[in-house]
Design an enzyme around this catalytic site. Structure first.
Site, short mmCIF file in Angstrom:
data_model
loop_
_atom_site.label_atom_id
_atom_site.label_comp_id
_atom_site.label_asym_id
_atom_site.label_seq_id
_atom_site.Cartn_x
_atom_site.Cartn_y
_atom_site.Cartn_z
N ASN A 191 41.29 31.88 39.46
CA ASN A 191 40.68 32.91 38.62
C ASN A 191 39.95 33.90 39.52
OD1 ASN A 191 39.11 34.46 36.93
ND2 ASN A 191 38.36 32.74 35.70
N CYS A 199 35.13 39.58 33.79
CA CYS A 199 36.57 39.63 34.09
C CYS A 199 37.30 40.76 33.36
CB CYS A 199 37.22 38.30 33.72
SG CYS A 199 36.43 36.92 34.54
N HIS A 246 44.53 38.25 31.72
CA HIS A 246 43.58 37.79 32.75
C HIS A 246 43.90 36.34 33.08
CE1 HIS A 246 40.15 36.56 34.89
NE2 HIS A 246 39.60 35.91 33.88
#
Ligand code: UT7
Length: 331
Positions: free
Chosen positions: A288, A118, A258
């Site tokens: 996500n 990520c 994030h």
């Protein structure tokens, strides 16, 4: 690590693409033993987008790239390098970046992937800075694309709830004013790799009928352990990036963390002592989306007209590897 210097790179334009299909928490209730209430209270997610069977990462990335180029007022011929950050490539090889290059008809500019979980969009920006400031590239198309739902076990409630599909892109070039990337902080810890990974399909456990029968091609995550590391490392990264830029917490106009879990997002905001309106969150609508979450956040803030010239933004990420990084940026 990078301290504030005179020459820096800036984001000239951004764009993103999410698939049309929406999977709500209520849909998930019919698939596994979970509830809308549990998902919202533990993650903040209400729905996520799911790619269709025939969509691969590069398909989303090409669309996101076209939008980013348009918003930058540029054409494909104006870029000279493509970097794709992804952990869910179209194919193990060639790289997704090469498939994107084909899709954009960007003959024959160099193109390559980075696999950083990520954190990939920020690692990509850091790499791009080096390449632009040393004269290798003039204008880079930096993409974050992830289709984690393609490697999700839809029978496992521990892992099938958080993830969604998306791609986002940014055009990066040297700044000609005071805006741009002021500092960065980046780290990794490979000792913790097996807390979030896809065991099979690579050379450690090649794909066989047995590996598939054992579900080893699915994403595995020790969610609660990952959570604790993410809270600690994202706080650390944001503070270090600010320090390297010669800035204080009070200077921050927006934190774009994030989007893994609303509780991680809020904890990082608290670490910087920021009021909720300065901490960007869109996790409720996309879940996500890994490497795409930060550039989508940036794009949405820009599109909503919230970013003003001179605003200080901290972008902050944590992901598989583990990897973590933060960038301090002046809009
Ligand atoms: O993006 C890169 C980095 N990724 C992250 O940062 C993800 C970080 N982790 C998380 O976001 C959270 O750990 C999750 C959302 C994945 C899980 O939330 P949690 O609060 O950490 O739950 P847990 O894994 O500690 O499980 C708590 C309980 C367990 O039940 P028992 O053992 O206490 O009876 C789980 O079985 O919740 C249960 N559980 C669920 N219940 C309903 C786990 N998943 C679910 C579910 N629905 N989907």
């Amino acid at each position: 690590m990078k301290e504030n210097t005179k020459r820096r790179i800036k984001i000239r334009g951004t764009g993103f693409y999410v698939p049309d299909k929406i999977l709500t928490n209520f849909d998930l209730e019919k698939m596994v033993d979970t509830s809308d209430e549990w998902i919202i209270s533990r993650t903040g997610i209400k729905e996520r987008r799911i790619a269709s069977e025939d969509q691969a990462t590069s398909d989303l990335a090409v669309e996101a790239s076209r939008r980013a180029l348009e918003n930058a007022g540029l054409e494909v011929k104006d870029i000279d390098l493509i970097i794709v950050a992804t952990s869910t490539p179209d194919t193990i090889f060639p790289s997704t970046a090469c498939w994107v290059q084909k899709g954009l008809e960007a003959d024959h500019i160099p193109a390559f992937d980075i696999s950083v979980g990520c954190t990939g969009f920020l690692y990509g920006m850091i790499l791009a800075e080096g390449l632009i400031l040393n004269g290798t590239s003039k204008r880079i198309l930096q993409i974050g694309g992830e289709l984690l739902t393609k490697v999700t076990d839809w029978k496992d409630r521990n892992t099938c709830v958080p993830f969604g599909d998306a791609a986002a892109a940014a055009v990066l070039e040297e700044a000609d004013d005071e805006s741009g990337m002021l500092s960065y902080y980046w780290k990794a810890d490979g000792k913790l790799g097996n807390l979030l990974y896809q065991p099979a399909g690579g050379t450690r456990i090649p794909a066989t009928s047995q590996s598939v029968a054992q579900g080893l091609h699915y994403l595995k995550m020790k969610g609660n352990d990952v959570f604790k590391h993410a809270v600690k490392r994202m706080g650390e990264a944001a503070l270090e990036a600010l320090k390297l830029a010669g800035l204080n917490k009070e200077d921050v106009d927006y934190l774009i963390p994030h989007q893994a879990n609303v509780r991680i997002i809020e904890a990082t905001g608290r670490r910087l002592k920021l009021p909720p309106e300065k901490v960007y969150s869109n996790i409720h609508k996309y879940g996500n989306v890994s490497v795409a979450s930060i550039p989508i956040g940036l794009h949405e803030l820009w599109e909503e007209g919230q970013l003003k010239k001179g605003n200080i933004i901290v972008m902050d990420a944590f992901g598989a590897g583990f990897t973590w990084a933060a960038v301090a940026y002046r809009w």
